[in-house]
Design an enzyme around this catalytic site. Structure first.
Site, PDB file in Angstrom:
ATOM      1  N   ASN A 263     -17.307 -10.649  31.556  1.00 19.51           N
ATOM      2  CA  ASN A 263     -17.763 -10.793  32.941  1.00 19.51           C
ATOM      3  C   ASN A 263     -16.746 -11.543  33.786  1.00 19.51           C
ATOM      4  OD1 ASN A 263     -20.207  -9.404  33.069  1.00 19.51           O
ATOM      5  ND2 ASN A 263     -21.402 -11.139  32.309  1.00 19.51           N
ATOM      6  N   HIS A 268     -19.100  -9.144  37.192  1.00 22.82           N
ATOM      7  CA  HIS A 268     -20.474  -8.917  36.761  1.00 22.82           C
ATOM      8  C   HIS A 268     -20.964  -7.474  36.979  1.00 22.82           C
ATOM      9  CE1 HIS A 268     -21.657 -13.012  35.607  1.00 22.82           C
ATOM     10  NE2 HIS A 268     -20.770 -13.399  36.521  1.00 22.82           N
ATOM     11  N   ASP A 272     -22.672  -5.292  34.086  1.00 24.88           N
ATOM     12  CA  ASP A 272     -23.963  -4.587  34.142  1.00 24.88           C
ATOM     13  C   ASP A 272     -23.835  -3.158  33.624  1.00 24.88           C
ATOM     14  OD1 ASP A 272     -25.120  -6.830  35.194  1.00 24.88           O
ATOM     15  OD2 ASP A 272     -25.098  -6.134  37.275  1.00 24.88           O
ATOM     16  N   GLU A 298     -27.312 -11.016  27.527  1.00 24.35           N
ATOM     17  CA  GLU A 298     -26.657  -9.948  26.756  1.00 24.35           C
ATOM     18  C   GLU A 298     -27.282  -9.792  25.373  1.00 24.35           C
ATOM     19  OE1 GLU A 298     -24.080 -13.676  26.064  1.00 24.35           O
ATOM     20  OE2 GLU A 298     -25.381 -12.833  27.618  1.00 24.35           O
TER      21      GLU A 298
END
Length: 377
Positions: A263, A268, A272, A298
């Site tokens: 990330n 981010h 995703d 996660e």
């Protein structure tokens, strides 16, 4: 012979009473049979058993509770036509034929074999209603046209039956022209009206159930991945001992390796994307009975009912290998998996999850991209 006195208010009251019976049963049956399953299911293969049963209940009640015209004790009708016309819209022509046939059999059991003549028109009614509704773009106009046409066909058939089969005269004295005009007037008023009212009630029920299903889906699933959420997993997993008494039970706890670094490096939004792809990979590499969940961040967790340790390890290795061999943006993605497995389901959910979490920590400590197992006899 003059036209019998016709009490409009009394007739509307009788019609209202008959409709209330069908409306009440429609709502009750809808909750039991989940009426949302009826919509356009005639496009799928095989008969729609739920839809057939639903409309058979309505048809039977329409026949059992007939509408009696005021001041004419032997002069009554029912709303079976309305139910059959509406069934063609919701479950299609093939399943409506089944409803019509069963309705005919029921009518003969109640009234005798002479009612076999009623079969002369019922299949024509179903086919005609289906074609009219299908070929008129406006839903309301199609229902109204089908109601008027089918009612007219029905009146013509019953007039012929009354003329050539005296047994029908007692039920519906059509021989007298004034009586026939009275019946025609009442049917042409009641059938289209009841069809639209029943359709309105069904449409409202379907809308409410769709809203409820949507809210339930949002409450049970993770918004990012579409998997079950933690709360729903706990509900389902706690039911497994009762569903599989005495059977082995396993849990996989899965964590994405070094996901925070991913990330931080790629952002981010790209993280995703990874989580969504991982969710799809997990769902595609388990069995239908397994419970696949995004447990948080996660972390993913999978409940494996009726699964011994050896099979749980096989499933975990399949998942680990599938993820390792899938290309992702930026760099390779791997997962660590902890397994808790016991020979019976007589163990608490908290103990199972804690055991899997401990094994996940071991897999991380051992270098990641590994599977670790804890086995309890």
């Amino acid at each position: 012979m003059g036209l019998p006195a016709f009490d409009v208010l009394g007739f509307l009251l009788e019609l209202f009473k008959g409709f209330c019976v069908l409306y009440t049963v429609t709502n009750l049956a809808a909750q039991h049979y989940r009426t949302k399953l009826l919509v356009l299911l005639h496009e799928s293969s095989g008969p729609n058993h739920v839809g057939i049963m639903f409309f058979l209940v309505l048809s039977g009640l329409a026949m059992i509770f007939p509408i009696q015209l005021p001041y004419l004790d032997v002069f009554f009708f029912d709303l079976r036509l309305s139910v059959i016309i509406l069934s063609t819209l919701y479950i299609g022509v093939a399943d409506s034929f089944i409803v019509a046939t069963a309705t005919l059999v029921f009518r003969m059991l109640k009234g005798g074999l002479d009612w076999i003549w009623w079969a002369a028109g019922i299949y024509v009614y179903v086919a005609s209603a289906y074609l009219i509704i299908k070929n008129i773009r406006s839903r309301n106009l199609g229902l109204f046209a089908a109601s008027v046409v089918i009612t007219a066909l029905h009146l013509g058939l019953l007039a012929i039956l009354s003329a050539y089969h005296p047994g029908f005269n007692f039920v519906s004295p059509f021989v007298a022209a004034d009586n026939f005009l009275l019946l025609a007037m009442t049917l042409l008023m009641s059938i289209p009206l009841s069809v639209h009212m029943l359709d309105l009630s069904l449409s409202r029920i379907l809308a409410f159930q769709n809203q409820y299903s949507e809210l339930q889906y949002k409450a049970d699933t993770d918004g990012l991945t579409g998997l079950l959420n933690r709360r729903r997993f706990q509900e389902l997993f706690s039911q497994l001992p009762a569903l599989y008494p005495g059977k082995p039970l396993s849990v996989l706890m899965i964590d994405v390796d070094e996901f925070k670094k991913y990330n931080d490096t790629f952002g981010h939004p790209q993280g995703d994307v990874v989580l969504r792809r991982l969710a799809a990979l997990l769902a595609n590499n388990v069995r239908e009975s397994d419970i696949v969940t995004r447990y948080g961040g996660e972390e993913f967790i999978i409940g494996l009912p009726n699964t011994a340790a050896q099979e749980a390890v096989r499933i975990a290795e399949t998942i680990r290998g599938a993820i390792e061999n899938t290309p992702f943006y930026g760099r390779q993605i791997t997962v660590s998996i902890g397994i808790m497995s016991c020979t019976t389901s007589d163990i608490s959910m908290e103990t199972m999850i804690a055991g899997a979490d401990t094994q996940l920590y071991r897999a991380k400590k051992a270098g990641r991209n590994q599977v670790c197992l804890e086995f309890v006899i």
